[in-house]
Design a protein around this motif. Structure first.
Motif, mmCIF file in Angstrom:
data_model
loop_
_atom_site.group_PDB
_atom_site.id
_atom_site.type_symbol
_atom_site.label_atom_id
_atom_site.label_comp_id
_atom_site.label_asym_id
_atom_site.label_seq_id
_atom_site.Cartn_x
_atom_site.Cartn_y
_atom_site.Cartn_z
ATOM 1 N N PRO A 196 0.832 -1.215 0.000
ATOM 2 C CA PRO A 196 0.000 0.000 0.000
ATOM 3 C C PRO A 196 0.862 1.258 0.000
ATOM 4 N N PRO A 197 0.309 2.391 -0.394
ATOM 5 C CA PRO A 197 1.081 3.629 -0.411
ATOM 6 C C PRO A 197 1.739 3.920 0.939
ATOM 7 N N GLY A 198 3.000 4.311 0.881
ATOM 8 C CA GLY A 198 3.717 4.677 2.082
ATOM 9 C C GLY A 198 4.200 3.516 2.921
ATOM 10 N N GLN A 199 4.072 2.286 2.426
ATOM 11 C CA GLN A 199 4.475 1.116 3.192
ATOM 12 C C GLN A 199 5.477 0.270 2.414
ATOM 13 N N VAL A 200 6.118 -0.652 3.120
ATOM 14 C CA VAL A 200 7.040 -1.595 2.482
ATOM 15 C C VAL A 200 6.667 -3.002 2.911
ATOM 16 N N SER A 201 7.079 -3.981 2.111
ATOM 17 C CA SER A 201 6.939 -5.392 2.478
ATOM 18 C C SER A 201 8.318 -5.984 2.683
ATOM 19 N N LEU A 202 8.358 -7.152 3.293
ATOM 20 C CA LEU A 202 9.606 -7.885 3.502
ATOM 21 C C LEU A 202 9.582 -9.149 2.667
ATOM 22 N N GLU A 203 10.572 -9.299 1.790
ATOM 23 C CA GLU A 203 10.659 -10.507 0.974
ATOM 24 C C GLU A 203 11.612 -11.523 1.602
ATOM 25 N N THR A 204 12.758 -11.077 2.098
ATOM 26 C CA THR A 204 13.703 -11.995 2.715
ATOM 27 C C THR A 204 14.674 -11.230 3.595
ATOM 28 N N MET A 205 15.193 -11.893 4.626
ATOM 29 C CA MET A 205 16.290 -11.374 5.421
ATOM 30 C C MET A 205 17.094 -12.567 5.906
ATOM 31 N N SER A 206 18.413 -12.405 6.009
ATOM 32 C CA SER A 206 19.246 -13.542 6.378
ATOM 33 C C SER A 206 20.590 -13.047 6.875
ATOM 34 N N SER A 207 21.345 -13.942 7.498
ATOM 35 C CA SER A 207 22.730 -13.663 7.839
ATOM 36 C C SER A 207 23.579 -14.811 7.333
ATOM 37 N N ILE A 227 18.737 -7.642 3.976
ATOM 38 C CA ILE A 227 17.282 -7.559 4.062
ATOM 39 C C ILE A 227 16.782 -6.936 2.762
ATOM 40 N N ILE A 228 15.695 -7.483 2.219
ATOM 41 C CA ILE A 228 15.187 -7.051 0.915
ATOM 42 C C ILE A 228 13.665 -7.074 0.944
ATOM 43 N N GLY A 229 13.050 -6.102 0.300
ATOM 44 C CA GLY A 229 11.592 -6.079 0.208
ATOM 45 C C GLY A 229 11.114 -5.181 -0.919
ATOM 46 N N LEU A 230 9.811 -5.003 -0.975
ATOM 47 C CA LEU A 230 9.179 -4.146 -1.979
ATOM 48 C C LEU A 230 8.711 -2.853 -1.318
ATOM 49 N N VAL A 231 8.631 -1.772 -2.102
ATOM 50 C CA VAL A 231 8.169 -0.487 -1.588
ATOM 51 C C VAL A 231 6.876 -0.094 -2.288
ATOM 52 N N GLY A 232 5.989 0.550 -1.521
ATOM 53 C CA GLY A 232 4.750 1.058 -2.083
ATOM 54 C C GLY A 232 4.922 2.461 -2.622
ATOM 55 N N PRO A 233 3.923 2.977 -3.325
ATOM 56 C CA PRO A 233 3.984 4.347 -3.852
ATOM 57 C C PRO A 233 4.197 5.360 -2.734
ATOM 58 N N GLY A 234 4.992 6.370 -3.026
ATOM 59 C CA GLY A 234 5.184 7.450 -2.076
ATOM 60 C C GLY A 234 6.323 7.254 -1.102
ATOM 61 N N ARG A 291 8.678 -0.141 12.094
ATOM 62 C CA ARG A 291 8.083 -1.444 12.351
ATOM 63 C C ARG A 291 9.166 -2.511 12.467
ATOM 64 N N ARG A 292 8.892 -3.504 13.285
ATOM 65 C CA ARG A 292 9.721 -4.703 13.336
ATOM 66 C C ARG A 292 9.418 -5.561 12.104
ATOM 67 N N PRO A 293 10.372 -6.401 11.687
ATOM 68 C CA PRO A 293 10.114 -7.262 10.520
ATOM 69 C C PRO A 293 8.837 -8.078 10.634
ATOM 70 N N SER A 294 8.514 -8.582 11.832
ATOM 71 C CA SER A 294 7.315 -9.397 12.002
ATOM 72 C C SER A 294 6.037 -8.612 11.770
ATOM 73 N N GLU A 295 6.125 -7.283 11.762
ATOM 74 C CA GLU A 295 4.950 -6.439 11.555
ATOM 75 C C GLU A 295 4.773 -6.038 10.096
ATOM 76 N N LEU A 296 5.712 -6.414 9.249
ATOM 77 C CA LEU A 296 5.643 -6.053 7.834
ATOM 78 C C LEU A 296 4.868 -7.102 7.059
ATOM 79 N N PRO A 297 4.107 -6.665 6.038
ATOM 80 C CA PRO A 297 3.404 -7.655 5.195
ATOM 81 C C PRO A 297 4.367 -8.448 4.340
#
Length: 254
Positions: free
Chosen positions: A168-179, A190-197, A248-254
């Protein structure tokens, strides 16, 4: 040494494969099996999972829930040089500027080898010291590669190429994170997608360090020295828009 460790040592002597190094064909089958196992029915890696990867020679072994397969590994000595030269603020790179690294990424097995690489195959590229992080299209998939020069490359599959469900606008998602790496010499991503804005993304580690992520073409990405990517919710993702800042913490991201 406790009794449990002595029992493990005794059992190890009975292992018929003790000291045997897998063949190239066995490594290939193993990697393919892990990729199939970790893929969902939609062909996407499992999301919202932190993974810890252990460097073993020129390969890697997952010691936690894995988001993707990484092969081959950035060798320990090179990794230490890359971490020593690391910068919290990245320098953006174009596809033309990182074409040699993109060709190296295309030539490994993750996501399938690709003989042809064009600058516009590179979706996002950043430089931190001597290391280059890429997100690129490859053989119908989107993969990540972290290059520390020469043939020292870590790679993981992200998703199938195609229309992406933007957050959604103004938000990001989490696709993967690792060490990845050994204790004391680990690095995370850490990698994810970004919403508009979305105008910027930062990663604030629990020790107070702040890492500026790269944002481009609907993606955000960052890597840093440390183990936090393999332990869920040991960091905070800060998202900026023109008018708001959210954390937000990673667990709170879509």
């Amino acid at each position: 040494m406790d009794a449990g460790m002595k029992d493990l040592e005794s059992l190890a002597v009975l292992d018929p494969s003790r000291g045997r190094e897998p063949t190239d064909a066995e490594w290939t089958r193993s990697r393919a099996f892990i990729e199939r196992t970790m893929a969902t029915s939609e062909g996407r890696p499992a999301r919202h999972r932190a993974a810890r990867w252990l460097v073993v020679g020129a390969a890697t072994v997952a010691t936690g829930a894995a988001a993707a397969v990484i092969v081959p590994a950035v060798l320990p000595g090179t990794a230490q040089k890359a971490m020593a030269a690391w910068t919290a603020v990245p320098t953006a790179r174009t596809g033309d500027q990182v074409l040699p690294q993109a060709r190296e990424c295309a030539d490994n097995e993750v996501g399938g080898r690709s003989a042809t690489v064009r600058p516009d195959d590179v979706v996002l590229a950043e430089q931190r010291g001597i290391a280059t992080l890429l997100i690129m299209r490859k053989s119908g998939k989107i993969v990540e590669c972290l290059s520390a020069g020469g043939h020292n490359l870590a790679s993981m599959g992200l998703i199938d190429d195609g229309p992406l469900p933007a957050p959604p606008p103004g938000q990001v998602s989490l696709e993967t994170m690792s060490s990845m790496g050994n204790r004391g010499h680990e690095w995370s991503n850490i990698i994810g997608l970004v919403g508009p804005g979305v105008t910027g993304v930062e990663v604030r580690l629990d020790n107070g360090r702040v890492v500026q992520a790269s944002v481009k073409a609907g993606w955000w990405a960052a890597w840093w020295p440390g183990p936090e990517g393999g332990d869920f919710d040991h960091l905070t993702v800060i998202v900026h828009t023109a008018t708001t800042t959210t954390s937000r913490r990673p667990s709170e991201l879509p």
